[in-house]
Design a protein around this motif. Sequence first.
Motif, mmCIF file in Angstrom:
data_model
loop_
_atom_site.group_PDB
_atom_site.id
_atom_site.type_symbol
_atom_site.label_atom_id
_atom_site.label_comp_id
_atom_site.label_asym_id
_atom_site.label_seq_id
_atom_site.Cartn_x
_atom_site.Cartn_y
_atom_site.Cartn_z
ATOM 1 N N ARG A 137 0.824 -1.219 0.000
ATOM 2 C CA ARG A 137 0.000 0.000 0.000
ATOM 3 C C ARG A 137 0.855 1.264 0.000
ATOM 4 O O ARG A 137 0.320 2.378 0.151
ATOM 5 N N TRP A 141 -0.229 5.483 0.490
ATOM 6 C CA TRP A 141 0.211 6.357 1.582
ATOM 7 C C TRP A 141 1.069 7.505 1.051
ATOM 8 O O TRP A 141 0.938 8.645 1.523
ATOM 9 N N TRP A 174 -10.048 0.831 3.427
ATOM 10 C CA TRP A 174 -8.717 1.344 3.728
ATOM 11 C C TRP A 174 -8.701 2.856 3.952
ATOM 12 O O TRP A 174 -7.632 3.442 4.101
ATOM 13 N N SER A 177 -6.883 3.710 7.156
ATOM 14 C CA SER A 177 -5.444 3.448 6.994
ATOM 15 C C SER A 177 -4.783 4.531 6.155
ATOM 16 O O SER A 177 -3.690 5.008 6.482
ATOM 17 N N MET A 180 -3.763 7.651 7.928
ATOM 18 C CA MET A 180 -2.591 7.566 8.794
ATOM 19 C C MET A 180 -1.313 8.008 8.097
ATOM 20 O O MET A 180 -0.270 8.160 8.748
ATOM 21 N N TYR A 186 -4.813 12.316 10.424
ATOM 22 C CA TYR A 186 -5.385 11.263 11.252
ATOM 23 C C TYR A 186 -5.854 11.806 12.602
ATOM 24 O O TYR A 186 -6.959 11.479 13.068
ATOM 25 N N GLU A 200 -10.915 1.097 16.126
ATOM 26 C CA GLU A 200 -9.790 1.253 15.205
ATOM 27 C C GLU A 200 -9.470 2.721 14.952
ATOM 28 O O GLU A 200 -9.010 3.092 13.887
ATOM 29 N N GLU A 296 -15.800 -5.256 7.713
ATOM 30 C CA GLU A 296 -15.732 -3.992 8.441
ATOM 31 C C GLU A 296 -17.103 -3.703 9.057
ATOM 32 O O GLU A 296 -18.081 -4.392 8.774
#
Length: 399
Positions: A137, A141, A174, A177, A180, A186, A200, A296
Amino acid sequence: MGGDGGAGRVEGELAMARAAIRRSVTSARNASSSGLLSVPGEDVPFYAAVYRNPAAFLRSYEEMEKRLKVYVYEEGEPPLVHDGPCKNIYTTEGRFISEMEYSGMRTRNPTRAHAFFLAFSVTNMVHFLYRPANSDRTKIWRFVTDYVSSVASKHPFWNRSAGADHFMLSCHDWGPSASMANRKLYENSIRALCNANTSEGFNPRKDVSVPEINLYDGTIPAELQQPAAPGLFARPYLAFFAGGRHGAIRQELLRLWKGRDPEMPVFEYLPGGRGGKDYSNYLLQSRFCLCPSGYEVASPRVVEALYAECVPVIVSESYFLPFSDVLRWEEFSVAVLVEELPRLKDILEAVPPSKLMRMREGVKAVRRHFVFNSPAKRFDVFHMILHSVWLRRLNVKIL
């Protein structure tokens, strides 16, 4: 581009909105929270029981309509930015991005903005950047990191608030994620997420839970658009579910109830699939519609139940339901714990007929808040998402 020139004016407008909302709460403190409310400009009255504080919600919404301006950063190109999927399981992500591009609440002058939208699509990033062969990933990011850095270097607004008056929206698993990738995104920014899992990192004080809406061809199925829905007690089935073994909760539901009771048809899969007419017919013929979490926490079955005027049964853990700061979900849904699944039928049969009828009225009342319109209409899901962002922005002071 000037940094704080308009900040004082923007904060002054927010202060006036806060004061107006407080006054409405004070004046309505002794008013009844039941019955129907007439709202100017709306043909259908509002059912007060489904709102936590009807006066505060309506006044807050009015203040949002009067004041809220959102600046959409123009950086980036489709398909990763300013574009997104407008059908299937990620409908909410693409439709919101699309509607925001043309919304009357969008401003081209960032000094007038109360909120700043980072219009990237995590779903499209996964489609175009992710390489499943190595489960890497990193490119996703890196894109988020670079995008936020670009916005922060070209404009003063991100650094002015440390991202607290900025928001993103994602309905991909995602999404959390991806956020982040930038610590301030975040920790500080408003993250509007379908995957609103409090275990989470989802923080209801600053983040927004948005409904997961699955429109197979981009529209509500014809039989659910304006359902001539049979009365609850004319529906032959107590409850219904069809879906795969995605996650532990669904596996437990199917283990306990698949094919076990003709009054509660529970299927792993229907022959025609979830988008078929048979699926919609089962929804319309059931008093309760089972909405277990999958891999999820969010499930599109919640909105499908509302469209069919079927009372949703929420089976999840750590799920912060959409618009919970405004809506009383207990007035139009049933929450069942995972450990209560063996007693599911008993729990549903124990709901008194009078309460079930009230829940059905609640379902019909909130349906308008979970529908996308083109163009967007007052109180629809696009504007309810914006209202949730607006409420979080009211909690932030940047001066």
